[in-house]
Design a protein around this motif. Sequence first.
Motif, mmCIF file in Angstrom:
data_model
loop_
_atom_site.group_PDB
_atom_site.id
_atom_site.type_symbol
_atom_site.label_atom_id
_atom_site.label_comp_id
_atom_site.label_asym_id
_atom_site.label_seq_id
_atom_site.Cartn_x
_atom_site.Cartn_y
_atom_site.Cartn_z
ATOM 1 N N LEU A 43 0.839 -1.192 0.000
ATOM 2 C CA LEU A 43 0.000 0.000 0.000
ATOM 3 C C LEU A 43 0.878 1.247 0.000
ATOM 4 O O LEU A 43 1.792 1.372 0.821
ATOM 5 C CB LEU A 43 -0.896 0.000 1.244
ATOM 6 N N ARG A 57 0.463 5.215 0.500
ATOM 7 C CA ARG A 57 -0.407 6.316 0.885
ATOM 8 C C ARG A 57 0.044 7.602 0.185
ATOM 9 O O ARG A 57 1.229 7.768 -0.111
ATOM 10 C CB ARG A 57 -0.360 6.520 2.405
ATOM 11 N N GLU A 108 3.584 9.476 0.685
ATOM 12 C CA GLU A 108 4.650 8.596 1.173
ATOM 13 C C GLU A 108 5.562 8.183 0.025
ATOM 14 O O GLU A 108 5.210 8.295 -1.152
ATOM 15 C CB GLU A 108 4.055 7.380 1.879
ATOM 16 N N ASN A 141 -10.041 7.071 5.588
ATOM 17 C CA ASN A 141 -8.637 7.483 5.586
ATOM 18 C C ASN A 141 -7.799 6.756 4.535
ATOM 19 O O ASN A 141 -6.627 7.088 4.342
ATOM 20 C CB ASN A 141 -8.019 7.252 6.969
ATOM 21 N N MET A 142 -8.400 5.766 3.855
ATOM 22 C CA MET A 142 -7.671 5.008 2.838
ATOM 23 C C MET A 142 -7.927 5.531 1.428
ATOM 24 O O MET A 142 -7.374 4.995 0.460
ATOM 25 C CB MET A 142 -8.076 3.531 2.907
ATOM 26 N N CYS A 165 -5.290 5.874 -1.662
ATOM 27 C CA CYS A 165 -4.138 4.983 -1.507
ATOM 28 C C CYS A 165 -4.064 4.051 -2.720
ATOM 29 O O CYS A 165 -5.095 3.651 -3.285
ATOM 30 C CB CYS A 165 -4.257 4.144 -0.238
#
Length: 217
Positions: free
Chosen positions: A74, A76, A79, A114-115, A118
Amino acid sequence: MNHEGTKNTKKRKGKGEVRKKSSPVPSPQSSVPNLDDWLEIGKIVAPQGLAGELRVYPNTDFPERFEESGTRWLLRPGEMEPQPIELLDGRYIKGKNLYVIKLEGVSDRTAAENMRDCRLFVPISDRPELEEGEFHVIDLLGLQVFMQETGQFVGTVVDILPSGHDLLEVKFDPVFAEDKAGKTVLIPFVIEIVPIVDLETCRVEITPPPGLLSINN
């Protein structure tokens, strides 16, 4: 490209997963992740329900990426490197070209929210084996296209587009067609028109019917 079917020797099938590339030598200050060794398989676009399930838009033709449990990676937003995460289960939503998946540690609507945005990856070394006459999309991009009868260089494959038969988008070489310099043509990816695909020499040979190479004029 986005549709996986049974083997048909009359049809070329490109099966795709998106390889994301950035600068090969990023500067220490670069905020762009280097993803040369990864294949993007999908992007999380929204929560599904209240129990932490997630809707994913796929960038792959391999349903096992979302239907079989196991480790995925994953990334984000913001990142620099994908992190491992466990896929618990998943299912396809017919008619919407979406998968609904369950990830370990995402157990409610808030966590799912919150994902958003992603992206999900697998290592590039994890590409599935293909049957004869099938090709990974990333292996077709950049191949040089030649007329089989004359050996004349036509141009370069720049994209593969889904259709009843997949289509190779080929950018013309100015030497082949000066009036079409910078333009592209769509060539049906079927064995009758594209009889030779040689990945070792990065070469495609075509036998287009009359008028095909001027169809986009």
